[in-house]
Motif scaffolding. Structure first.
Motif, PDB file in Angstrom:
ATOM      1  N   SER A 128      -9.938  33.645  40.972  1.00 32.63           N
ATOM      2  CA  SER A 128     -10.603  32.073  41.113  1.00 32.63           C
ATOM      3  C   SER A 128     -13.014  31.636  40.049  1.00 32.63           C
ATOM      4  CB  SER A 128     -11.403  31.857  42.614  1.00 32.63           C
ATOM      5  OG  SER A 128     -11.929  32.954  43.029  1.00 32.63           O
ATOM      6  N   MET A 129     -12.779  33.119  39.611  1.00 34.77           N
ATOM      7  CA  MET A 129     -13.004  33.217  38.727  1.00 34.77           C
ATOM      8  C   MET A 129     -13.109  32.996  37.152  1.00 34.77           C
ATOM      9  SD  MET A 129     -16.680  35.495  39.650  1.00 34.77           S
ATOM     10  CE  MET A 129     -15.208  37.128  39.407  1.00 34.77           C
ATOM     11  N   ALA A 130     -11.720  32.753  37.570  1.00 40.10           N
ATOM     12  CA  ALA A 130     -11.035  32.877  35.877  1.00 40.10           C
ATOM     13  C   ALA A 130     -10.536  31.540  35.295  1.00 40.10           C
ATOM     14  CB  ALA A 130     -11.015  34.260  36.083  1.00 40.10           C
ATOM     15  N   PHE A 131     -10.262  31.693  36.690  1.00 41.33           N
ATOM     16  CA  PHE A 131      -8.861  30.504  36.643  1.00 41.33           C
ATOM     17  C   PHE A 131      -9.715  29.042  37.293  1.00 41.33           C
ATOM     18  CE2 PHE A 131      -6.166  33.796  36.065  1.00 41.33           C
ATOM     19  CZ  PHE A 131      -5.655  33.130  34.739  1.00 41.33           C
ATOM     20  N   ALA A 132      -9.168  27.328  36.610  1.00 42.46           N
ATOM     21  CA  ALA A 132      -9.867  26.389  37.038  1.00 42.46           C
ATOM     22  C   ALA A 132      -8.188  25.647  38.401  1.00 42.46           C
ATOM     23  CB  ALA A 132      -9.749  25.648  36.075  1.00 42.46           C
ATOM     24  N   LYS A 133      -7.451  26.614  37.925  1.00 45.27           N
ATOM     25  CA  LYS A 133      -6.103  26.119  39.146  1.00 45.27           C
ATOM     26  C   LYS A 133      -5.453  26.936  39.240  1.00 45.27           C
ATOM     27  CE  LYS A 133      -2.671  22.698  39.119  1.00 45.27           C
ATOM     28  NZ  LYS A 133      -2.294  21.245  38.807  1.00 45.27           N
ATOM     29  N   LEU A 134      -4.456  27.674  40.458  1.00 45.20           N
ATOM     30  CA  LEU A 134      -4.222  28.678  40.182  1.00 45.20           C
ATOM     31  C   LEU A 134      -2.980  28.499  41.578  1.00 45.20           C
ATOM     32  CD1 LEU A 134      -4.251  31.584  39.727  1.00 45.20           C
ATOM     33  CD2 LEU A 134      -4.942  32.465  41.874  1.00 45.20           C
ATOM     34  N   GLU A 135      -1.497  28.451  40.740  1.00 45.63           N
ATOM     35  CA  GLU A 135      -0.528  27.878  42.432  1.00 45.63           C
ATOM     36  C   GLU A 135       0.549  29.486  42.293  1.00 45.63           C
ATOM     37  OE1 GLU A 135       1.376  24.703  40.421  1.00 45.63           O
ATOM     38  OE2 GLU A 135       0.083  24.051  40.691  1.00 45.63           O
ATOM     39  N   ILE A 136       0.649  29.767  43.065  1.00 44.72           N
ATOM     40  CA  ILE A 136       1.580  30.642  43.607  1.00 44.72           C
ATOM     41  C   ILE A 136       2.929  30.406  44.408  1.00 44.72           C
ATOM     42  CG2 ILE A 136       1.964  32.840  44.889  1.00 44.72           C
ATOM     43  CD1 ILE A 136      -1.050  33.063  44.226  1.00 44.72           C
ATOM     44  N   SER A 137       3.882  30.579  43.717  1.00 45.78           N
ATOM     45  CA  SER A 137       5.627  30.586  44.233  1.00 45.78           C
ATOM     46  C   SER A 137       6.148  31.927  44.863  1.00 45.78           C
ATOM     47  CB  SER A 137       5.719  29.189  43.265  1.00 45.78           C
ATOM     48  OG  SER A 137       6.586  30.404  42.003  1.00 45.78           O
ATOM     49  N   GLN A 138       6.835  30.914  46.102  1.00 47.89           N
ATOM     50  CA  GLN A 138       7.795  32.157  46.222  1.00 47.89           C
ATOM     51  C   GLN A 138       9.044  31.946  45.983  1.00 47.89           C
ATOM     52  OE1 GLN A 138       7.851  32.586  50.081  1.00 47.89           O
ATOM     53  NE2 GLN A 138       5.753  33.496  50.397  1.00 47.89           N
ATOM     54  N   ASP A 139       9.548  32.721  44.682  1.00 45.52           N
ATOM     55  CA  ASP A 139      10.483  32.034  43.856  1.00 45.52           C
ATOM     56  C   ASP A 139      12.284  33.037  44.972  1.00 45.52           C
ATOM     57  OD1 ASP A 139       8.918  31.167  41.954  1.00 45.52           O
ATOM     58  OD2 ASP A 139       9.276  33.508  40.844  1.00 45.52           O
ATOM     59  N   PHE A 140      11.998  33.458  44.985  1.00 49.72           N
ATOM     60  CA  PHE A 140      13.151  34.612  46.626  1.00 49.72           C
ATOM     61  C   PHE A 140      12.704  35.341  47.567  1.00 49.72           C
ATOM     62  CE2 PHE A 140      15.777  38.201  47.005  1.00 49.72           C
ATOM     63  CZ  PHE A 140      16.309  37.200  47.156  1.00 49.72           C
ATOM     64  N   VAL A 141      13.276  35.739  48.515  1.00 50.01           N
ATOM     65  CA  VAL A 141      13.225  36.338  49.199  1.00 50.01           C
ATOM     66  C   VAL A 141      13.735  36.823  50.082  1.00 50.01           C
ATOM     67  CG1 VAL A 141      11.401  36.722  51.724  1.00 50.01           C
ATOM     68  CG2 VAL A 141      10.771  35.211  50.717  1.00 50.01           C
ATOM     69  N   ARG A 142      13.548  38.316  50.290  1.00 50.79           N
ATOM     70  CA  ARG A 142      14.666  38.970  51.104  1.00 50.79           C
ATOM     71  C   ARG A 142      14.164  39.991  51.880  1.00 50.79           C
ATOM     72  NH1 ARG A 142      19.978  40.383  49.408  1.00 50.79           N
ATOM     73  NH2 ARG A 142      20.672  42.102  50.812  1.00 50.79           N
ATOM     74  N   VAL A 143      14.998  39.748  53.562  1.00 51.72           N
ATOM     75  CA  VAL A 143      14.587  40.823  54.607  1.00 51.72           C
ATOM     76  C   VAL A 143      15.724  41.371  54.828  1.00 51.72           C
ATOM     77  CG1 VAL A 143      13.471  40.255  57.415  1.00 51.72           C
ATOM     78  CG2 VAL A 143      13.106  38.619  55.441  1.00 51.72           C
ATOM     79  N   GLY A 144      15.028  42.716  55.377  1.00 54.42           N
ATOM     80  CA  GLY A 144      15.997  43.350  55.670  1.00 54.42           C
ATOM     81  C   GLY A 144      16.088  44.601  56.198  1.00 54.42           C
ATOM     82  N   GLY A 145      15.982  45.258  57.991  1.00 56.77           N
ATOM     83  CA  GLY A 145      15.464  46.166  57.837  1.00 56.77           C
ATOM     84  C   GLY A 145      14.126  45.934  58.792  1.00 56.77           C
ATOM     85  N   ASN A 146      13.100  47.109  58.289  1.00 58.94           N
ATOM     86  CA  ASN A 146      11.669  46.648  58.449  1.00 58.94           C
ATOM     87  C   ASN A 146      10.692  46.653  57.211  1.00 58.94           C
ATOM     88  OD1 ASN A 146      12.074  47.450  61.129  1.00 58.94           O
ATOM     89  ND2 ASN A 146      10.837  49.647  61.685  1.00 58.94           N
ATOM     90  N   SER A 147      11.462  45.905  56.318  1.00 53.70           N
ATOM     91  CA  SER A 147      11.165  45.380  54.831  1.00 53.70           C
ATOM     92  C   SER A 147      11.021  44.949  54.560  1.00 53.70           C
ATOM     93  CB  SER A 147      11.313  47.105  54.030  1.00 53.70           C
ATOM     94  OG  SER A 147      12.626  47.047  54.301  1.00 53.70           O
ATOM     95  N   SER A 148      10.661  43.634  53.310  1.00 54.85           N
ATOM     96  CA  SER A 148      11.281  42.150  52.676  1.00 54.85           C
ATOM     97  C   SER A 148      10.515  42.476  51.861  1.00 54.85           C
ATOM     98  CB  SER A 148      10.341  41.413  53.795  1.00 54.85           C
ATOM     99  OG  SER A 148       9.425  41.335  53.523  1.00 54.85           O
ATOM    100  N   GLY A 149      11.313  41.726  50.679  1.00 53.17           N
ATOM    101  CA  GLY A 149      10.283  41.235  49.383  1.00 53.17           C
ATOM    102  C   GLY A 149      10.429  40.488  48.828  1.00 53.17           C
ATOM    103  N   VAL A 150       9.447  40.444  48.010  1.00 55.39           N
ATOM    104  CA  VAL A 150       9.639  38.455  47.689  1.00 55.39           C
ATOM    105  C   VAL A 150       9.090  38.597  46.310  1.00 55.39           C
ATOM    106  CG1 VAL A 150       7.604  36.675  47.508  1.00 55.39           C
ATOM    107  CG2 VAL A 150       8.031  37.976  49.874  1.00 55.39           C
ATOM    108  N   LYS A 151       9.563  37.842  45.331  1.00 52.09           N
ATOM    109  CA  LYS A 151       9.529  37.973  43.870  1.00 52.09           C
ATOM    110  C   LYS A 151       8.786  36.750  43.537  1.00 52.09           C
ATOM    111  CE  LYS A 151      10.676  36.243  39.242  1.00 52.09           C
ATOM    112  NZ  LYS A 151      10.710  34.975  38.826  1.00 52.09           N
ATOM    113  N   SER A 152       7.586  37.055  42.951  1.00 49.99           N
ATOM    114  CA  SER A 152       7.415  35.303  43.263  1.00 49.99           C
ATOM    115  C   SER A 152       6.468  35.173  41.486  1.00 49.99           C
ATOM    116  CB  SER A 152       5.336  35.617  43.758  1.00 49.99           C
ATOM    117  OG  SER A 152       4.982  36.534  43.331  1.00 49.99           O
TER     118      SER A 152
END
Length: 87
Positions: free
Chosen positions: A14-38
Protein backbone atom coordinates in the motif's frame (compact mmCIF):
# COMPACT_ATOMS: atom_id res chain seq x y z
CA UNK A 1 3.19 -17.23 6.24
CA UNK A 2 0.97 -16.15 9.13
CA UNK A 3 -1.60 -13.36 9.40
CA UNK A 4 0.96 -10.89 10.75
CA UNK A 5 3.25 -11.53 7.76
CA UNK A 6 0.37 -10.93 5.34
CA UNK A 7 -0.55 -7.69 7.10
CA UNK A 8 3.06 -6.49 6.82
CA UNK A 9 3.24 -7.57 3.17
CA UNK A 10 0.06 -5.74 2.15
CA UNK A 11 1.07 -2.74 4.29
CA UNK A 12 4.29 -2.46 2.26
CA UNK A 13 2.36 -2.81 -1.00
CA UNK A 14 0.00 0.00 0.00
CA UNK A 15 2.99 2.33 0.40
CA UNK A 16 4.10 1.71 -3.21
CA UNK A 17 0.77 1.41 -5.03
CA UNK A 18 -1.97 3.98 -5.54
CA UNK A 19 -4.35 1.21 -6.70
CA UNK A 20 -4.12 -2.55 -6.17
CA UNK A 21 -6.50 -5.29 -7.36
CA UNK A 22 -6.24 -9.02 -6.69
CA UNK A 23 -8.34 -11.55 -8.59
CA UNK A 24 -8.75 -15.29 -8.03
CA UNK A 25 -8.31 -16.84 -11.44
CA UNK A 26 -8.64 -20.50 -10.46
CA UNK A 27 -9.47 -22.33 -7.22
CA UNK A 28 -9.01 -26.08 -6.67
CA UNK A 29 -10.10 -27.85 -3.47
CA UNK A 30 -9.20 -31.41 -2.54
CA UNK A 31 -8.99 -33.19 0.78
CA UNK A 32 -7.48 -30.92 3.43
CA UNK A 33 -5.90 -28.47 0.99
CA UNK A 34 -6.78 -25.97 -1.67
CA UNK A 35 -4.86 -24.07 -4.32
CA UNK A 36 -5.51 -20.62 -5.69
CA UNK A 37 -4.00 -19.10 -8.84
CA UNK A 38 -4.27 -15.33 -8.59
CA UNK A 39 -3.37 -12.16 -10.45
CA UNK A 40 -2.43 -8.90 -8.77
CA UNK A 41 -2.63 -5.70 -10.83
CA UNK A 42 -1.34 -2.45 -9.46
CA UNK A 43 -0.81 1.16 -10.41
CA UNK A 44 2.29 2.43 -8.67
CA UNK A 45 2.43 5.83 -7.07
CA UNK A 46 5.04 6.54 -9.75
CA UNK A 47 2.39 5.93 -12.47
CA UNK A 48 3.79 2.58 -13.66
CA UNK A 49 1.53 -0.45 -14.02
CA UNK A 50 2.60 -3.84 -12.68
CA UNK A 51 1.08 -7.32 -12.94
CA UNK A 52 2.09 -10.32 -10.83
CA UNK A 53 0.70 -13.84 -11.02
CA UNK A 54 1.14 -16.52 -8.39
CA UNK A 55 -0.15 -19.67 -6.77
CA UNK A 56 -0.95 -20.16 -3.09
CA UNK A 57 -1.63 -23.50 -1.41
CA UNK A 58 -3.70 -23.57 1.78
CA UNK A 59 -3.52 -26.56 4.14
CA UNK A 60 -6.50 -26.98 6.48
CA UNK A 61 -6.75 -28.71 9.85
CA UNK A 62 -9.56 -31.11 10.84
CA UNK A 63 -11.72 -28.16 11.95
CA UNK A 64 -11.44 -26.63 8.46
CA UNK A 65 -9.25 -23.73 9.61
CA UNK A 66 -6.18 -22.65 7.65
CA UNK A 67 -3.11 -24.27 9.20
CA UNK A 68 -0.45 -23.30 6.65
CA UNK A 69 -0.14 -21.13 3.53
CA UNK A 70 2.60 -21.57 0.91
CA UNK A 71 3.05 -19.17 -1.99
CA UNK A 72 5.52 -19.40 -4.83
CA UNK A 73 6.16 -18.96 -8.51
CA UNK A 74 5.26 -15.30 -8.73
CA UNK A 75 5.83 -13.83 -12.16
CA UNK A 76 5.98 -10.06 -12.41
CA UNK A 77 5.24 -8.42 -15.74
CA UNK A 78 6.19 -4.90 -16.67
CA UNK A 79 5.93 -3.63 -20.27
CA UNK A 80 6.63 -6.98 -21.91
CA UNK A 81 9.34 -8.05 -19.47
CA UNK A 82 8.93 -10.99 -17.09
CA UNK A 83 10.83 -11.61 -13.88
CA UNK A 84 10.42 -14.71 -11.70
CA UNK A 85 10.58 -14.67 -7.93
CA UNK A 86 9.49 -16.83 -5.00
CA UNK A 87 7.96 -15.78 -1.70
Amino acid sequence: MNLENYQQFFGLLSMAFAKLEISQDFVRVGGNSSGVKSTMRGLGKNGKERVAEGISVFELNEAGKIEKVSSSGLTQKNKGRSEKSSV
